[in-house]
Motif scaffolding. Structure first.
Motif, short mmCIF file in Angstrom:
data_model
loop_
_atom_site.label_atom_id
_atom_site.label_comp_id
_atom_site.label_asym_id
_atom_site.label_seq_id
_atom_site.Cartn_x
_atom_site.Cartn_y
_atom_site.Cartn_z
N LYS A 332 38.92 -27.69 -8.80
CA LYS A 332 39.26 -27.63 -7.37
C LYS A 332 39.33 -26.19 -6.86
CE LYS A 332 39.77 -32.07 -7.58
NZ LYS A 332 41.10 -32.67 -7.49
N LEU A 333 39.29 -25.20 -7.80
CA LEU A 333 39.24 -23.81 -7.34
C LEU A 333 37.98 -23.54 -6.51
CD1 LEU A 333 40.44 -21.89 -10.53
CD2 LEU A 333 41.67 -22.15 -8.38
N LEU A 334 36.99 -24.41 -6.66
CA LEU A 334 35.78 -24.27 -5.86
C LEU A 334 36.09 -24.37 -4.36
CD1 LEU A 334 32.62 -24.14 -5.97
CD2 LEU A 334 32.65 -26.63 -5.90
N LEU A 335 37.18 -25.06 -4.01
CA LEU A 335 37.53 -25.25 -2.60
C LEU A 335 38.32 -24.08 -2.03
CD1 LEU A 335 38.67 -28.99 -2.79
CD2 LEU A 335 36.40 -28.11 -2.23
N VAL A 336 38.87 -23.22 -2.89
CA VAL A 336 39.74 -22.14 -2.42
C VAL A 336 39.02 -21.19 -1.46
CG1 VAL A 336 41.08 -20.13 -3.14
CG2 VAL A 336 41.28 -22.26 -4.41
N PRO A 337 37.78 -20.73 -1.77
CA PRO A 337 37.12 -19.84 -0.80
C PRO A 337 36.91 -20.46 0.57
CG PRO A 337 36.02 -19.72 -2.94
CD PRO A 337 36.99 -20.87 -3.01
N ASP A 338 36.86 -21.79 0.63
CA ASP A 338 36.63 -22.44 1.92
C ASP A 338 37.81 -22.33 2.86
OD1 ASP A 338 34.30 -23.08 0.72
OD2 ASP A 338 34.42 -25.23 1.03
#
Length: 653
Positions: A332-338
């Motif tokens: 879910k770290l993939l969503l952090v930059p968003d």
């Protein structure tokens, strides 16, 4: 990576309630009245057929003879091998099962004892649940016949064509003796299928021939399992490769190359990730420095600290997902930059407003409406946040989540473009307001630099979005270009914030005096002088006398309010007289006197040893840039050209 898992649709079974105990005469009377209806219901129930028989009229030719067939459905909690629902052969050799207690409607499927061996469609793909809504018209032992087209683990499919895949280049760190396999929708995504092992040719290319059953071929390469699957050039998981044949094409050759292996991609630190990591660390240090080393513009700096902190967290998140192990553990770290999509612009707006236009107390609550899109964005991402980690990884790798990200990114792009235009107008309005109220130039160069950087960010964002759309229209894979543009975009975003932090540390004294337009509006008189009136002309003369006699323009921080106090005029009366009577704003009026004073002094012998800047500071200018701009505006030439012209005029005389 596609994983096909066929499961039934679990439906909770209802619990029938029992009639209440009959304990009173009134209750017994009610029960008697209903007794007739209940008796008729029971008789009707006895008239129903005792059983439903499901039969399988035809099976796939490759069905193992010794396998047991089972019926599974919502009536047995979708157990694929429930012993009470095993089918048996009848006298004609067909498989059948009699259902004694199950009544429609219900959903069901046939299996060979597990969900891996469930029935499939004609191509061997997952089949939707069968459903029986009502009994057929037969009254005695209704029979419902079925045909099983295929089993998911043993598909019977007729290939549409054969595709020859040629791999021209493999990663240099590929183990010399490692086998390479093609895996895709042609073999139910079995990562080490020996039938599709690539062969190495004499020219160092690798080749394999795979069948195409439908309209599209999806595939990848592995070294025998999903841990050794191929990756993108940056080492991250790549999306499924695709091949779509041309109309009428019978055989095709696809030439490609393998960029990396996920398990051999090495350190996640490359040029981009190194810069992101460095920028994230610098951002954290910058937050500490801004809040401890100086106290100027404290309210604005608190907002700036939040903005820098958010950018730093986004950069940390982007670096983290480049590490395969971290991504597998915390996908879910993939969503952090968003998070910066809908959060960057309103926080930057809050910073600009706090820095330039301190908001009255009764209007402060309005700024929080700008954060509503961010709240909606979080709600939209909530299904992804709550999604199981494994499902999130698989769906992201299969590009199932790609439309989600594309939609939110497109909306965010338009959203940020709108904010950029609004902020540009806000800064220009502040500059005009400053010229109306102050006789010195506010240093807006760093804000203009930041706005240019933001424009570059938005341009890169738009370009990445357009290339991503073009990728869907052409056969060439443009994903690598989009990835690189996104990488550069994050660098540009970080530069905008760190540029703000740098100027906040270097020039903390800027913007210490807010514009007075809002306060002035509250003190405006009911009527203003007519420019043609005698009073208007008298007030103009009063201003001229004040400027020539007391020379307030020598004060580099002179404000309209100070001049109004000195001239004993209302603030708005003074502003109107300057604008309409002199045909210029307050800043230009004051600078005109300063320019004339500079002309006088620069020609005097005692000032010959002084620089232009030294003389400019003596007459009230606060910077070289402000002096040069004002001199050229009022004199129509540069100070050096003025000296040259005066020297030539003196020689002619």
């Amino acid at each position: 990576m596609n994983i096909f898992l066929s499961t039934g649709k679990a439906v909770s079974l209802g619990v029938r309630s029992q009639p209440a105990a009959v304990g009173t005469a009134a209750h017994r009377q009610v029960w008697r009245r209903k007794g007739g209806a209940l008796l008729l219901f029971c008789l009707a129930a006895l008239a129903l057929p005792a059983q439903i028989r499901l039969t399988i009229a035809s099976l796939p030719a490759n069905t193992p003879e010794l396998d047991t067939l089972y019926l599974t459905g919502d009536f047995n909690d979708w157990d694929p091998a429930h012993p009470n629902f095993a089918l048996a052969r009848n006298a004609k050799g067909a498989f059948e099962i009699a259902l004694d207690t199950v009544r429609p409607p219900f959903e069901y499927k046939f299996t060979r004892g597990s969900w891996e061996t469930v029935e499939g469609d004609s191509l061997g793909n997952a089949l939707n649940n069968r459903r029986l809504e009502a009994l057929p018209s037969e009254r005695n032992r209704p029979v419902i016949a079925h045909s099983v087209a295929s089993w998911e683990d043993m598909p019977l499919r007729q290939e549409r064509m054969w595709v020859r895949i040629e791999v021209e280049e493999i990663p240099r760190n590929t183990p010399p003796d490692a086998p390479i396999y093609a895996v895709g929708n042609f073999n139910s995504w079995h990562p080490g299928d020996p039938k599709y092992r690539l062969k190495k040719l004499t020219d160092s290319t690798w080749t394999v021939q795979v069948p195409l059953y439908g309209n599209i071929l999806e595939y990848k390469f592995t070294r025998g399992n999903w841990e050794t699957v191929e990756g993108r050039s940056n080492g991250r998981a790549r999306y499924n490769r695709e091949f779509r044949p041309q109309p009428g094409e019978q055989n095709a050759v696809v030439q490609t190359s393998i960029e990396t292996w996920e398990d051999l991609s090495g350190s996640p630190i490359n040029t981009f990730t190194f810069f992101w990591l460095l920028a994230a660390v610098v951002g954290i240090l910058l937050v500490i420095a801004i809040n401890t080393l100086q106290n100027n513009n404290s309210a604005a700096n608190r907002v700036l600290s939040v903005l820098v902190l958010i950018i730093s967290l986004a950069l940390f998140g982007r670096v983290a997902v480049y590490d395969r192990d971290i991504f597998q553990a915390y996908p879910k770290l993939l969503l952090v930059p968003d998070i910066i999509y809908f959060l960057y612009a309103p926080i930057f707006l809050l910073y600009i407003r706090t820095l330039l236009l301190p908001t009255p107390a009764h209007r402060r609550h309005r700024i929080w409406w700008h954060f509503l899109p961010f709240g909606l964005h979080v709600l939209a991402y909530l299904p992804l946040i709550l999604m199981p980690a494994g499902s999130f990884i698989f769906r992201n790798t299969d590009q199932d989540l790609h439309p989600w990200f594309v939609l939110s990114g497109g909306i965010a792009l338009v959203y940020n473009l709108g904010y950029w235009g609004y902020l540009r107008r806000l800064i220009r309005a502040f500059q005009r307001d400053s010229e109306e109220n102050f006789a010195f130039e506010q240093n807006l160069s760093f804000l203009n630099t930041v706005m240019v950087l933001k424009a570059v960010c938005l341009g890169l964002w738009l370009l990445a979005y357009l290339i991503g759309g073009l990728d869907q229209l052409v056969e060439r894979d443009l994903g690598g270009i989009t990835d690189r543009l996104t990488d550069v975009l994050f660098i540009a975003f970080s530069l905008t914030v760190f540029c703000l932090g740098y100027f906040a540390m270097r020039e903390p004294e800027i913007f210490q005096v807010p514009p007075l337009s809002e306060d002035a509006a509250e003190s405006a008189p009911e009527s203003l002088p007519d420019p043609e009136s005698t009073d208007f002309g008298r007030e103009m003369n009063q201003i001229r006398q004040l400027m020539e006699a007391e020379r307030p323009w020598l004060n580099p921080k002179l404000s309209l309010a100070e001049l109004a106090t000195a001239s004993e005029m209302r603030l708005h009366d003074l502003s109107r007289v300057i604008n309409l009577g002199f045909g210029m704003n307050f800043n230009d009026l004051v600078n005109s006197y300063r320019v004339e004073a500079f002309k006088e002094r620069v020609l005097q012998p005692e000032y010959q040893q002084h620089t232009f800047l030294a003389i400019a500071l003596m007459v009230g200018f606060n910077s070289k840039t402000a002096f040069n701009r004002a001199f050229k505006k009022h004199a129509g030439m540069t100070p050096r050209d003025f000296l040259k012209t005066e020297a030539e005029t003196k020689e002619r005389k």
